[in-house]
Write a protein that holds these residues in place. Structure first.
Motif, PDB file in Angstrom:
ATOM      1  N   GLY A   2     -22.508 -18.117 -15.679  1.00 47.41           N
ATOM      2  CA  GLY A   2     -21.711 -18.642 -14.719  1.00 47.41           C
ATOM      3  C   GLY A   2     -22.773 -17.892 -13.057  1.00 47.41           C
ATOM      4  N   PHE A  23     -20.817 -16.743  -7.554  1.00 47.40           N
ATOM      5  CA  PHE A  23     -20.996 -16.676  -6.241  1.00 47.40           C
ATOM      6  C   PHE A  23     -20.264 -16.228  -5.534  1.00 47.40           C
ATOM      7  CE2 PHE A  23     -21.426 -19.501  -3.274  1.00 47.40           C
ATOM      8  CZ  PHE A  23     -22.777 -19.399  -2.444  1.00 47.40           C
ATOM      9  N   ARG A  24     -19.213 -16.483  -5.891  1.00 45.09           N
ATOM     10  CA  ARG A  24     -17.626 -16.014  -5.184  1.00 45.09           C
ATOM     11  C   ARG A  24     -17.373 -14.627  -5.269  1.00 45.09           C
ATOM     12  NH1 ARG A  24     -18.212 -20.371  -7.587  1.00 45.09           N
ATOM     13  NH2 ARG A  24     -18.114 -22.026  -6.548  1.00 45.09           N
ATOM     14  N   LEU A  57     -12.514 -24.374 -13.231  1.00 43.84           N
ATOM     15  CA  LEU A  57     -13.111 -24.960 -14.624  1.00 43.84           C
ATOM     16  C   LEU A  57     -13.103 -25.572 -15.568  1.00 43.84           C
ATOM     17  CD1 LEU A  57     -16.352 -22.927 -13.575  1.00 43.84           C
ATOM     18  CD2 LEU A  57     -15.897 -25.061 -12.530  1.00 43.84           C
ATOM     19  N   HIS A  98      -9.456 -25.770 -16.333  1.00 46.33           N
ATOM     20  CA  HIS A  98      -8.787 -27.452 -16.404  1.00 46.33           C
ATOM     21  C   HIS A  98      -9.660 -29.034 -15.998  1.00 46.33           C
ATOM     22  CE1 HIS A  98      -4.579 -24.991 -15.908  1.00 46.33           C
ATOM     23  NE2 HIS A  98      -4.780 -24.355 -17.150  1.00 46.33           N
ATOM     24  N   ASP A  99     -10.219 -28.411 -15.085  1.00 43.74           N
ATOM     25  CA  ASP A  99     -11.024 -29.299 -14.434  1.00 43.74           C
ATOM     26  C   ASP A  99     -11.700 -30.540 -15.825  1.00 43.74           C
ATOM     27  OD1 ASP A  99     -12.233 -31.028 -12.309  1.00 43.74           O
ATOM     28  OD2 ASP A  99     -14.734 -30.461 -12.659  1.00 43.74           O
ATOM     29  N   MET A 145      -8.685 -34.761 -16.837  1.00 46.96           N
ATOM     30  CA  MET A 145      -9.731 -34.545 -15.302  1.00 46.96           C
ATOM     31  C   MET A 145     -10.591 -34.989 -15.721  1.00 46.96           C
ATOM     32  SD  MET A 145      -7.777 -31.984 -13.138  1.00 46.96           S
ATOM     33  CE  MET A 145      -6.092 -30.797 -13.727  1.00 46.96           C
ATOM     34  N   ARG A 196     -21.824 -25.380 -18.120  1.00 48.42           N
ATOM     35  CA  ARG A 196     -22.985 -23.824 -17.942  1.00 48.42           C
ATOM     36  C   ARG A 196     -23.401 -23.248 -19.280  1.00 48.42           C
ATOM     37  NH1 ARG A 196     -17.449 -19.524 -16.159  1.00 48.42           N
ATOM     38  NH2 ARG A 196     -18.577 -19.691 -13.632  1.00 48.42           N
ATOM     39  N   LYS A 214     -11.518 -28.542  -2.412  1.00 49.27           N
ATOM     40  CA  LYS A 214     -12.250 -28.781  -3.457  1.00 49.27           C
ATOM     41  C   LYS A 214     -12.818 -27.344  -3.472  1.00 49.27           C
ATOM     42  CE  LYS A 214     -14.718 -30.953  -6.236  1.00 49.27           C
ATOM     43  NZ  LYS A 214     -15.160 -31.983  -7.407  1.00 49.27           N
ATOM     44  N   PHE A 249     -22.425 -25.711  -0.087  1.00 48.22           N
ATOM     45  CA  PHE A 249     -22.586 -25.512  -1.552  1.00 48.22           C
ATOM     46  C   PHE A 249     -21.966 -27.112  -2.294  1.00 48.22           C
ATOM     47  CE2 PHE A 249     -20.895 -23.985  -6.062  1.00 48.22           C
ATOM     48  CZ  PHE A 249     -21.575 -23.066  -5.907  1.00 48.22           C
ATOM     49  N   ASP A 286     -23.791 -29.071  -4.646  1.00 46.33           N
ATOM     50  CA  ASP A 286     -24.067 -29.280  -5.832  1.00 46.33           C
ATOM     51  C   ASP A 286     -24.079 -31.132  -6.396  1.00 46.33           C
ATOM     52  OD1 ASP A 286     -21.863 -27.961  -8.254  1.00 46.33           O
ATOM     53  OD2 ASP A 286     -21.442 -29.893  -8.516  1.00 46.33           O
ATOM     54  N   LYS A 329     -24.881 -28.350 -17.701  1.00 42.85           N
ATOM     55  CA  LYS A 329     -24.142 -29.521 -18.016  1.00 42.85           C
ATOM     56  C   LYS A 329     -24.822 -30.718 -17.448  1.00 42.85           C
ATOM     57  CE  LYS A 329     -21.973 -29.801 -13.040  1.00 42.85           C
ATOM     58  NZ  LYS A 329     -21.006 -29.997 -12.551  1.00 42.85           N
ATOM     59  N   ARG A 352     -30.452 -23.445  -4.399  1.00 42.35           N
ATOM     60  CA  ARG A 352     -30.876 -22.953  -5.874  1.00 42.35           C
ATOM     61  C   ARG A 352     -30.728 -24.498  -6.651  1.00 42.35           C
ATOM     62  NH1 ARG A 352     -25.313 -24.550  -7.138  1.00 42.35           N
ATOM     63  NH2 ARG A 352     -24.358 -25.705  -5.398  1.00 42.35           N
TER      64      ARG A 352
HETATM   65  C1  GRG Z   1      -8.763 -27.584 -12.284  1.00 42.32           C
HETATM   66  C2  GRG Z   1      -7.147 -27.355  -9.603  1.00 42.32           C
HETATM   67  C3  GRG Z   1      -8.610 -27.553 -10.102  1.00 42.32           C
HETATM   68  C4  GRG Z   1      -9.132 -27.196  -9.564  1.00 42.32           C
HETATM   69  C5  GRG Z   1     -10.496 -28.097  -9.723  1.00 42.32           C
HETATM   70  C6  GRG Z   1     -13.602 -26.076  -8.668  1.00 42.32           C
HETATM   71  C7  GRG Z   1     -12.568 -27.359  -9.078  1.00 42.32           C
HETATM   72  C8  GRG Z   1     -12.053 -27.859  -8.943  1.00 42.32           C
HETATM   73  C9  GRG Z   1     -13.510 -28.413 -10.244  1.00 42.32           C
HETATM   74  C10 GRG Z   1     -14.978 -28.807 -10.268  1.00 42.32           C
HETATM   75  C11 GRG Z   1     -15.967 -29.331 -10.445  1.00 42.32           C
HETATM   76  C12 GRG Z   1     -17.188 -29.441  -9.357  1.00 42.32           C
HETATM   77  C13 GRG Z   1     -18.028 -29.477 -10.064  1.00 42.32           C
HETATM   78  C14 GRG Z   1     -16.879 -28.931  -8.368  1.00 42.32           C
HETATM   79  C15 GRG Z   1     -18.191 -28.722  -7.224  1.00 42.32           C
HETATM   80  C16 GRG Z   1     -18.435 -27.660  -6.965  1.00 42.32           C
HETATM   81  C17 GRG Z   1     -17.752 -26.364  -8.304  1.00 42.32           C
HETATM   82  C18 GRG Z   1     -17.398 -25.438  -7.976  1.00 42.32           C
HETATM   83  C19 GRG Z   1     -19.440 -25.996  -8.654  1.00 42.32           C
HETATM   84  C20 GRG Z   1     -19.598 -25.104  -9.895  1.00 42.32           C
HETATM   85  O1  GRG Z   1     -19.134 -23.893  -9.572  1.00 42.32           O
HETATM   86  P1  GRG Z   1     -20.221 -23.388  -9.443  1.00 42.32           P
HETATM   87  O2  GRG Z   1     -21.913 -23.352  -9.292  1.00 42.32           O
HETATM   88  O3  GRG Z   1     -20.344 -23.294 -11.351  1.00 42.32           O
HETATM   89  O4  GRG Z   1     -20.464 -21.826  -8.883  1.00 42.32           O
HETATM   90  P2  GRG Z   1     -20.979 -21.316 -12.153  1.00 42.32           P
HETATM   91  O5  GRG Z   1     -20.685 -21.982 -13.466  1.00 42.32           O
HETATM   92  O6  GRG Z   1     -22.197 -21.289 -11.757  1.00 42.32           O
HETATM   93  O7  GRG Z   1     -19.496 -20.579 -11.855  1.00 42.32           O
END
Ligand code: GRG
Length: 307
Positions: free
Chosen positions: A58, A61-62, A95, A97-98, A103, A110, A194, A231, A235, A249, A305
């Motif tokens: 990962g 980023f945050r 991630l 849970h998603d 879901m 990753r 989200k 961001f 995505d 993925k 990116r």
């Molecule tokens: C289950 C409460 C709950 C929330 C889920 C974050 C999220 C909310 C869902 C992920 C789905 C998704 C792909 C959203 C798009 C933006 C995102 C958060 C991508 C993933 O974050 P990155 O790119 O991932 O920072 P890495 O793997 O780099 O940490």
């Protein structure tokens, strides 16, 4: 590699990539410290499941946003490793849970099997829960150590943005809009919550903890808001333009899951134009800061990116 407080203070002008790696390493080298207390307990399997997703890679980023905001305000990022870690725990839980069958039902994240594919759904749910809880344990501990109301404000900002009116709320919109064509206002709202909410909290929480003044907070709010949307737009673009190896993925999952995205609404070129506009808005908000170079580059990185 572990960076001591002095190493971090000493960092002067350096290129963007090196500084990003340095802040990322600062977080990664401390990522497991906060859950070490139950490694050898009856909850060992939970530790393994949490560790698996935390170490799956990962961009971090945050936490990097959180720490570079500390840099921007002239303070030492090493003092904020705890809250930066809490943000990565919350992100990692979301991630896990998603990806669950209930879901998005994804097998890869990753570049590795998703948590439930390795540990089963029951443990994956609990590992997500435990990461979220651990994040708040870390934040309460930071508050206790500091005895400072501004740290409470920063921690509250994280909790609020991760919650029912933030990231979780956005996820509710996401699951409810699957298979439907939603209007643009709903799309923007869903993404702001989200994805944008936790990105905004990553920036604003450290500024709050440091007692940034009103002018600084106003500028950072504009930066964070635009970066959060950018961001998500990037995505959506990556979902149709990247390859599996970079993204970790499968590509095209938005279309397969009948999701409304910036690309489905505006087309690829339209989404790229929106992305460029958001990035410029974010960057110009930083004009009041002398030391803005890194966050400017971070915004440009969000636009270009590959993963
Ligand atoms: C289950 C409460 C709950 C929330 C889920 C974050 C999220 C909310 C869902 C992920 C789905 C998704 C792909 C959203 C798009 C933006 C995102 C958060 C991508 C993933 O974050 P990155 O790119 O991932 O920072 P890495 O793997 O780099 O940490």
């Amino acid at each position: 590699m572990f960076f001591s407080k002095n190493d971090i203070i000493k960092v002067g002008k350096m290129n963007f990539k090196e500084r990003y790696e340095e802040l990322k390493t600062l977080v990664e080298s401390n990522l497991l410290t906060f859950i070490d207390n139950f490694r050898d307990s009856r909850q060992g399997i939970l530790y393994e499941a949490m560790k698996y997703s935390l170490e799956a890679g990962g961009k971090r980023f945050r936490p990097v946003l959180h720490l570079s905001t500390v840099d921007l305000l002239g303070k030492n990022p090493a003092d904020f490793v705890d809250s930066a870690t809490a943000l990565e725990y919350i992100h990692t839980y979301s991630l896990i849970h998603d990806d669950l069958p209930a879901m998005d039902n994804d097998d890869y994240r990753r570049g590795k099997l998703t948590n439930h594919k390795v540990f089963g759904e029951d443990i994956a749910i609990l590992a997500g829960d435990a990461l979220l809880n651990s994040a708040y344990e870390i934040l309460f501990s930071k508050i206790r150590k500091s005895g400072n109301l501004s740290v409470v404000e920063g921690a509250y900002c994280i909790a609020e943005n991760a919650g029912a009116l933030g990231m979780i709320g956005g996820q509710v919109c996401d699951v409810q809009s699957e298979g439907k064509k939603i209007d643009l206002e709903s799309l923007l709202y869903m993404h702001l919550k989200k994805t944008g909410a936790l990105i905004e909290a990553s920036i604003l929480s450290s500024a709050m903890m440091l007692g940034a003044n009103q002018q600084q907070m106003d500028a950072l709010k504009i930066y964070a808001y635009n970066l959060g949307i950018a961001f998500q737009v990037s995505d959506d673009i990556l979902d149709v333009t990247a390859d599996f190896e970079d993204l970790g993925k499968p590509i095209g999952s938005d279309e397969r899951n009948h999701k409304s995205t910036y690309v489905s609404h505006y087309g690829l070129e339209g989404a790229q134009k929106i992305l460029a506009e958001r990035i410029e808005n974010a960057i110009s908000a930083l004009d009041i800061f002398e030391n803005r170079e890194f966050l400017v580059e971070l915004a440009r990185y969000t636009q270009t990116r590959k993963k």
